[in-house]
Motif scaffolding. Structure first.
Motif, PDB file in Angstrom:
ATOM      1  N   SER A   1      -4.459  -4.969   0.871  1.00 38.62           N
ATOM      2  CA  SER A   1      -3.334  -3.961   0.731  1.00 38.62           C
ATOM      3  C   SER A   1      -2.256  -4.740  -0.073  1.00 38.62           C
ATOM      4  CB  SER A   1      -2.836  -3.428   1.967  1.00 38.62           C
ATOM      5  OG  SER A   1      -3.746  -2.665   2.709  1.00 38.62           O
TER       6      SER A   1
ATOM      7  N   ASP B   1      -6.652   2.790  -0.716  1.00 41.15           N
ATOM      8  CA  ASP B   1      -6.407   1.987  -0.046  1.00 41.15           C
ATOM      9  C   ASP B   1      -7.135   2.309   1.485  1.00 41.15           C
ATOM     10  OD1 ASP B   1      -6.413  -0.441   1.644  1.00 41.15           O
ATOM     11  OD2 ASP B   1      -4.126  -0.490   1.025  1.00 41.15           O
ATOM     12  N   GLU B   2      -8.209   2.414   1.542  1.00 45.30           N
ATOM     13  CA  GLU B   2      -9.016   3.020   3.040  1.00 45.30           C
ATOM     14  C   GLU B   2      -8.906   4.388   3.010  1.00 45.30           C
ATOM     15  OE1 GLU B   2      -8.466   0.879   6.444  1.00 45.30           O
ATOM     16  OE2 GLU B   2      -8.306  -1.059   5.612  1.00 45.30           O
TER      17      GLU B   2
ATOM     18  N   GLN C   1      -2.616   2.898   2.344  1.00 45.41           N
ATOM     19  CA  GLN C   1      -3.222   2.770   3.703  1.00 45.41           C
ATOM     20  C   GLN C   1      -2.189   3.402   4.554  1.00 45.41           C
ATOM     21  OE1 GLN C   1      -4.093  -1.306   4.970  1.00 45.41           O
ATOM     22  NE2 GLN C   1      -5.192  -0.365   6.669  1.00 45.41           N
TER      23      GLN C   1
HETATM   24 MG   LIG Z   1      -4.864  -2.908   4.229  1.00 42.42          MG
END
Ligand SMILES: [Mg+2]
Ligand SMILES: Nc1ncnc2c1ncn2[C@@H]1O[C@H](COP(=O)(O)OP(=O)(O)OP(=O)(O)O)[C@@H](O)[C@H]1O
Lengths: 257, 309
Positions: free
Chosen positions: B44, B160-161, B84
Motif C-alpha cells: 500500500s 489495493d485488495e 485498501q
Molecule cells: Mg496494504
C-alpha cells in the motif's frame, strides 16, 4: 487538462462545499442568526440607550457593522476548517489528491465555499439587524470589497487550521482561544478612541480591527483609521495566508504521510 | 511502453520505519500485474506513492513515461485507484461520489452521468445510487471504490485488495469484469492475499517483503519453478498396512488418505499402476494447496533466512 476542465473541477468543489453547508443549515446558518439577534437585543436595545451616542451614531447602529462582520468572520472560518478537516478525517480529501487538480484549484474551491457561507450568514444577520435599527450604506463598493476580502482571509485561516488539525479538539481550540478574543478586542463594540494610548497601539496589531473599521466606514462613513491603510493591511494578510496555504498544500503538510 | 516504472523507490515514515528499501519495478502497457506480499510488506505504501497520496523519500516513478513529480497533473489523469481503506464521504450517496470524482477529472456532468450509470451498473450498485454510502455493506463499499476508480476511464487501474471481503460469486463476476477491461487495453495492477486470484488473473507478479522485492517474474515461470507437488489420494477402502510404492516419497495420513510428493520428472502414471497392482482403488485426488501459495511461503522463508545472515 485544459482550462474548461480545470473550471469543471473548480465548480465541482464549490458546488460540493455550498451544498454541504446548505444541507446542514440548522448547524451553519441558523446559530449565528440566533446569537446575533441576542447581541442586538442585549447590547442594542437594552444597554445601548444608556450608552448614548458613539461617533455620532446610536449605539445599536454603531455596533451593527461589527456584529455583521463578526458573523462573517466566524462563519467563513468555521466552514473551511470543518469541511477540510472532515475531508481529512474521513479521508475523502484523497479523492481530490489523486485527481489531476492543481492545488491552487483545490484551495480556491474551499475558499470560495467559505466565502459563500460568510456572505450567506452576513446577509441573514443583516436582515436580522434591520428588525432593530435602520441601516444605510454609505459606500456600497467598500462594503462588498471588505466582505469579500474578510471572508477570503478567514477562509484561508480556517484552511490552515484544518491542515494542522489532527483531532476534533484542534478545530475548536483556535476559534475559542484566538479568533473570539481578536474579534471582541477588534473594536466591534467600541471605538478605540475610548481606550488609553497604550491599548490603542495594541489594538492596531489586530487585523480584525482593520476589517471592522473598514466595514463600518463602508456602512456608516466613520472609522477609527485611514481606509487606504486598512485595505493595504487586509490585502497583505490575504496574500500572505494564500501563499502559506499553497505552500503547505504543495508540501502535503497534514495530508500526506 | 511502460505503464508504470518505479526506480529505486524508498520510503521512510516519520516514525523512522523504513517501509520501502529501494524497490524497482516495471509494468508493461496492457499487463495484468499482481503485487503480492505479507501484511506490512509495503504494497500500500508503494501504491500510495504512485497515486500521490504518500510522499516518497527517494526514487522515481513514471506513468506512461511521465514523471509524477514534474508532470504530476498529466500522470494523475492516467491513473485510477481503489485504495485498501474506505475513503469516500460517508454522507454522500454513490451517484454523488462518482459525479464529483468525474468533476475532479474535468469531465462534464452529462458524460459523467452516463459513465456513472455504466460503472455503478457493472458493480451492481445502480439500484443503490441514492442511498447514503455509509449504509452500504462492506463488499459494496469496496465495489463503489472500483466504480469510482473507473469513472475517468484510466489507462492504468490500480486496485489495493479489491476483493477483500467480497463474496465468492461477486468475486468471480468481478474477475470476469477485470479480465474484460484488461482485454480492452486497461493496464491493471492489483494487490491481493488470495493467490488463486493472482494465478487466475495476472500475467506477471512481483513479491515484496519487508520493503524489498524478492521476486519479479511471470506467473508461468514462477509456477514452472515449482518442481515438487504434494497430492492427496482418497482411497475406497481403508488400509490396515501402508501400501508399498517404489520411487515416491509418501505416507498415509489416515487409513484411507495417502499423501505423495511427486516431482515433474516422475509423473503420476507409475504411481497409479503400482496402486492398481496392489488392488488399491483411488476415488479422487487433489492438490495439497494452491501451488502458488506453497511457493510464496517458501520464498518468504528464504527471505527470512537471508536477512538473518
Ligand atoms: Mg496494504
Ligand atoms: N502512515 C504510516 N506511518 C508509519 N508507518 C506506516 C504508515 N503506513 C504504513 N506504515 C508501515 O509501513 C509498513 C508497510 O505498510 P503497508 O501498508 O505499505 O503494507 P502492505 O503491504 O500494504 O500490508 P497489508 O497487506 O497489510 O495491506 C508497515 O510496517 C506499516 O506499519
Amino acid at each position: 487538462m485544459n482550462t474548461s476542465q480545470y473550471f469543471t473541477a473548480f465548480r465541482t468543489i464549490v458546488i460540493k462545499e455550498v451544498s454541504r453547508f446548505a444541507r446542514i443549515w440548522i448547524q451553519t446558518i441558523l446559530p449565528p442568526a440566533v446569537s446575533m439577534t441576542l447581541y442586538f437585543v442585549i447590547f442594542g436595545s437594552l444597554i445601548g440607550p444608556r450608552i448614548g451616542q458613539m461617533d455620532g451614531f446610536n449605539y445599536i447602529q454603531y455596533i451593527a457593522p461589527g456584529i455583521i462582520m463578526m458573523s462573517i468572520i466566524n462563519s467563513s472560518y468555521a466552514n473551511v476548517v470543518s469541511s477540510f478537516f472532515g475531508a481529512k478525517f474521513q479521508r475523502h480529501i484523497e479523492e481530490m489528491l489523486v485527481a489531476p487538480i492543481p492545488n491552487i484549484i483545490i484551495l480556491s474551491g474551499y475558499i470560495t465555499g467559505g466565502i459563500a457561507r460568510g456572505m450567506m450568514v452576513g446577509l441573514v444577520v443583516t436582515l436580522v439587524a434591520l428588525f432593530f435599527t435602520e441601516l444605510h450604506i454609505e459606500h456600497p463598493l467598500i462594503v462588498v470589497t471588505v466582505v469579500l476580502l474578510t471572508s477570503t482571509l478567514f477562509s484561508l485561516a480556517g484552511f490552515i487550521n484544518g491542515i494542522f488539525a489532527r483531532k476534533f479538539d484542534d478545530i475548536a481550540i483556535i476559534p475559542s482561544f484566538v479568533l473570539t478574543p481578536l474579534i471582541y478586542l477588534g473594536g466591534v463594540f467600541y471605538s478605540i478612541n475610548l481606550l488609553p494610548e497604550f491599548w490603542q497601539t495594541v489594538s492596531r496589531l489586530n487585523p480584525i480591527f482593520y476589517m471592522v473599521n473598514a466595514f463600518r466606514y463602508g456602512m456608516l462613513g466613520v472609522s477609527d483609521i485611514n481606509i487606504q491603510s486598512a485595505f493595504t493591511i487586509i490585502l497583505i494578510f490575504t496574500v500572505a495566508l494564500f501563499s502559506l496555504c499553497l505552500y503547505l498544500l504543495n508540501k502535503g503538510v497534514g495530508i500526506k504521510t | 511502453m511502460k505503464a508504470l516504472q518505479i526506480t529505486n523507490l524508498k520510503k521512510t515514515y516519520k516514525s523512522g520505519l523504513q517501509a520501502l528499501k529501494g524497490i524497482s519495478l516495471e509494468v508493461n502497457e496492457g499487463d495484468f500485474f499482481a503485487l503480492l506480499g505479507p501484511n506490512g510488506a509495503g504494497k500500500s505504501t508503494t501504491i500510495g506513492i504512485v497515486t500521490s497520496l504518500v510522499n516518497k523519500t527517494d526514487g522515481k516513478v513514471n506513468i506512461f513515461g511521465l514523471d509524477i513529480d514534474s508532470h504530476s497533473v498529466q500522470a494523475k489523469s492516467l491513473i485510477g485507484v481503489a485504495p485498501q481503506e474506505i475513503n469516500f464521504s460517508q454522507f454522500e450517496n454513490p451517484l454523488e461520489i462518482l459525479l464529483n470524482q468525474a468533476g475532479y477529472y474535468g469531465i462534464n456532468r452529462k458524460t459523467a452521468y452516463g459513465r456513472a450509470e455504466k460503472y455503478l451498473g457493472n458493480m451492481g450498485l445502480w439500484e443503490k445510487r441514492n442511498e447514503p454510502s455509509r449504509t452500504l455493506s462492506g463488499g459494496l463499499k469496496r465495489r463503489l471504490m472500483i466504480a469510482r476508480a473507473l469513472i475517468h476511464e484510466p489507462k492504468l487501474l490500480i486496485l489495493d485488495e479489491p476483493t477483500a471481503g467480497v463474496d465468492v460469486e461477486l468475486r468471480r463476476s468481478m474477475w470476469d469484469f477485470l479480465i474484460e477491461i484488461n482485454k480492452q487495453g486497461t493496464t491493471i495492477v492489483l494487490t491481493t492475499h488470495y493467490l488463486e486470484e493472482a494465478e487466475k488473473l495476472c500475467k506477471n507478479i512481483a513479491i515484496i517483503d519487508k520493503g524489498n522485492i524478492i521476486e519479479n517474474t511471470s506467473i508461468k515461470s514462477i509456477l514452472s519453478k515449482l518442481d515438487i507437488e504434494t497430492f492427496f489420494f482418497d482411497l475406497r477402502h481403508a488400509q490396515s498396512t501402508p501400501p508399498v510404492i517404489n520411487g515416491y516419497d509418501y505416507h498415509m495420513l489416515d487409513g484411507s488418505t495417502l499423501q505423495v510428493d511427486i516431482s515433474k520428472q516422475q509423473g503420476i502414471n507409475n504411481l497409479f499402476s503400482q496402486l492398481s497392482e496392489q488392488g488399491i482403488e483411488v476415488l479422487s485426488m487433489r492438490n495439497k494447496s494452491n501451488r502458488l501459495e506453497e511457493l510464496f511461503i517458501n520464498l518468504l522463508k528464504e527471505n527470512k533466512t537471508d536477512s538473518q545472515v
